[in-house]
Design a protein around this motif. Structure first.
Motif, PDB file in Angstrom:
ATOM      1  N   GLU A  63      -4.058  -6.495  32.125  1.00 41.52           N
ATOM      2  CA  GLU A  63      -3.263  -7.652  31.722  1.00 41.52           C
ATOM      3  C   GLU A  63      -1.929  -7.196  31.150  1.00 41.52           C
ATOM      4  O   GLU A  63      -1.836  -6.103  30.581  1.00 41.52           O
ATOM      5  CB  GLU A  63      -4.004  -8.468  30.672  1.00 41.52           C
ATOM      6  N   ALA A  89       0.200 -10.632  27.047  1.00 41.01           N
ATOM      7  CA  ALA A  89      -0.992 -11.480  27.050  1.00 41.01           C
ATOM      8  C   ALA A  89      -1.902 -11.156  25.875  1.00 41.01           C
ATOM      9  O   ALA A  89      -2.468 -12.049  25.230  1.00 41.01           O
ATOM     10  CB  ALA A  89      -1.754 -11.317  28.368  1.00 41.01           C
ATOM     11  N   TRP A  90      -2.061  -9.861  25.586  1.00 46.10           N
ATOM     12  CA  TRP A  90      -2.899  -9.449  24.462  1.00 46.10           C
ATOM     13  C   TRP A  90      -2.325  -9.966  23.146  1.00 46.10           C
ATOM     14  O   TRP A  90      -3.057 -10.443  22.270  1.00 46.10           O
ATOM     15  CB  TRP A  90      -3.024  -7.936  24.420  1.00 46.10           C
ATOM     16  N   TYR A 137      -0.115 -12.536  22.653  1.00 54.31           N
ATOM     17  CA  TYR A 137      -0.114 -13.992  22.582  1.00 54.31           C
ATOM     18  C   TYR A 137      -1.513 -14.528  22.286  1.00 54.31           C
ATOM     19  O   TYR A 137      -1.690 -15.414  21.444  1.00 54.31           O
ATOM     20  CB  TYR A 137       0.417 -14.586  23.880  1.00 54.31           C
ATOM     21  N   ARG A 138      -2.512 -13.987  22.965  1.00 53.70           N
ATOM     22  CA  ARG A 138      -3.877 -14.483  22.783  1.00 53.70           C
ATOM     23  C   ARG A 138      -4.374 -14.243  21.357  1.00 53.70           C
ATOM     24  O   ARG A 138      -5.030 -15.114  20.764  1.00 53.70           O
ATOM     25  CB  ARG A 138      -4.796 -13.812  23.808  1.00 53.70           C
ATOM     26  N   ARG A 155      -2.656 -16.781  19.069  1.00 51.89           N
ATOM     27  CA  ARG A 155      -3.184 -18.135  19.271  1.00 51.89           C
ATOM     28  C   ARG A 155      -4.545 -18.305  18.609  1.00 51.89           C
ATOM     29  O   ARG A 155      -4.931 -19.436  18.258  1.00 51.89           O
ATOM     30  CB  ARG A 155      -3.315 -18.442  20.771  1.00 51.89           C
ATOM     31  N   ALA A 156      -5.275 -17.214  18.432  1.00 56.67           N
ATOM     32  CA  ALA A 156      -6.608 -17.283  17.834  1.00 56.67           C
ATOM     33  C   ALA A 156      -6.572 -17.437  16.317  1.00 56.67           C
ATOM     34  O   ALA A 156      -7.613 -17.635  15.692  1.00 56.67           O
ATOM     35  CB  ALA A 156      -7.410 -16.033  18.205  1.00 56.67           C
ATOM     36  N   HIS A 169       1.109 -18.826  32.717  1.00 59.35           N
ATOM     37  CA  HIS A 169      -0.079 -18.808  31.859  1.00 59.35           C
ATOM     38  C   HIS A 169      -0.164 -20.004  30.920  1.00 59.35           C
ATOM     39  O   HIS A 169      -1.119 -20.118  30.149  1.00 59.35           O
ATOM     40  CB  HIS A 169      -0.099 -17.522  31.018  1.00 59.35           C
ATOM     41  N   TRP A 203       1.966 -20.597  28.424  1.00 54.47           N
ATOM     42  CA  TRP A 203       2.389 -20.200  27.085  1.00 54.47           C
ATOM     43  C   TRP A 203       3.721 -20.865  26.751  1.00 54.47           C
ATOM     44  O   TRP A 203       4.597 -20.994  27.610  1.00 54.47           O
ATOM     45  CB  TRP A 203       2.569 -18.689  26.998  1.00 54.47           C
ATOM     46  N   GLN A 237     -14.623  -8.041  23.341  1.00 53.10           N
ATOM     47  CA  GLN A 237     -13.630  -9.091  23.559  1.00 53.10           C
ATOM     48  C   GLN A 237     -14.278 -10.461  23.492  1.00 53.10           C
ATOM     49  O   GLN A 237     -15.382 -10.687  24.010  1.00 53.10           O
ATOM     50  CB  GLN A 237     -12.959  -8.914  24.929  1.00 53.10           C
ATOM     51  N   ARG A 240     -13.022 -15.667  26.984  1.00 46.70           N
ATOM     52  CA  ARG A 240     -11.724 -16.301  27.228  1.00 46.70           C
ATOM     53  C   ARG A 240     -11.925 -17.695  27.788  1.00 46.70           C
ATOM     54  O   ARG A 240     -12.765 -17.915  28.654  1.00 46.70           O
ATOM     55  CB  ARG A 240     -10.885 -15.459  28.171  1.00 46.70           C
ATOM     56  N   LYS A 241     -11.076 -18.592  27.298  1.00 47.12           N
ATOM     57  CA  LYS A 241     -11.166 -19.980  27.767  1.00 47.12           C
ATOM     58  C   LYS A 241     -10.282 -20.190  28.976  1.00 47.12           C
ATOM     59  O   LYS A 241      -9.270 -19.552  29.122  1.00 47.12           O
ATOM     60  CB  LYS A 241     -10.738 -20.921  26.629  1.00 47.12           C
TER      61      LYS A 241
END
Length: 251
Positions: A31, A35-36, A38-39, A42-43, A66, A68, A247, A250-251
């Motif tokens: 990825e 992406a790592w 941002y995710r 967001r969590a 994605h 975002w 990990q 993922r949704k």
């Protein structure tokens, strides 16, 4: 009774990095690095929004693919803080969180710790993070160290080994600075109006502009170290750690 503070995280994602070109788009465990980052942001339940601030149409396209949130910012922003200041002109918030785009080991717990001086009753205008510095990094100029007062205020940031242990005394603790920041809106508005700092230029550390102009930075301590990705070796080290980390689904 005042309402809850609105907290927005901004991820500065400049594509033209010098030491590792295009690093925010480099693949890590299948990825893009971004992406790592941002995710993980967001969590964090304390954030009302997460937005990527970039000077690149290519990064904007990735974000759109994605789903975002992202904004195009001027290419001549001198620092990540300046890029976040640009975003703040049109994205209102009480607190802005600067999440570096090259920190793929970011955890939601980092942001929770960063916000504690802001949301936990303290009157901090700016906060940042530090973690115990591994011995092999104390003299590494690529690893920024910070010294902290008894009340949690940063005394100084440096690429040098601070404090300097003149007599080789035992029990000297070193703190590694992690490059995440939270700013109250007023402090962020003030940043570009401050005169350029001689210390900032000497150390190549933008946070020294706040200290040299009398604006305190509160340092929160976290047990979770990170690796800011600046080289191919950093990229491979981060990939190994992420592949070994359980990990979430993922949704």
């Amino acid at each position: 009774m005042p309402g809850r503070a609105r907290v927005v995280a901004v991820i500065p994602a400049r594509l033209a990095s010098t030491r590792l070109p295009r690093k925010v788009l480099r693949q890590i465990a299948g990825e893009p690095m971004l992406a790592w980052v941002y995710r993980a942001a967001r969590a964090c339940a304390q954030l009302d929004d997460v937005l990527i601030a970039t000077d690149s149409a290519e990064v904007l396209d990735l974000a759109a693919a994605h789903g975002w949130s992202a904004m195009l910012t001027p290419a001549d922003c001198a620092s990540g803080t300046d890029r976040i200041h640009f975003v703040a002109q049109s994205v209102p918030a009480d607190i802005y969180v600067n999440v570096q785009g090259d920190e793929p080991l970011l955890r939601p717990a980092h942001i929770d710790s960063l916000l504690e001086p802001m949301l936990g009753g303290a009157a901090a205008a700016v906060s940042t993070l530090a973690t115990p510095c591994p011995g092999e990094d104390v003299s590494n100029p690529n690893v920024v160290k910070v010294t902290v007062a008894a009340d949690g205020r940063a005394l100084y940031f440096s690429r040098a080994a601070i404090p300097f242990n003149r007599d080789g005394a035992a029990g000297i603790d070193y703190l590694k600075h992690l490059g995440l920041y939270a700013y109250r809106a007023a402090a962020l508005r003030q940043f570009p109006t401050l005169p350029p700092s001689r210390l900032e230029a000497a150390e190549r550390l933008e946070q020294l502009r706040f200290l040299e102009n009398g604006i305190p930075i509160h340092v929160a301590i976290t047990p979770h170290d990170t690796i800011g990705v600046d080289t191919e070796a950093d990229l491979r080290a981060v990939e190994a750690l992420l592949l070994a980390r359980p990990q979430p689904r993922r949704k």
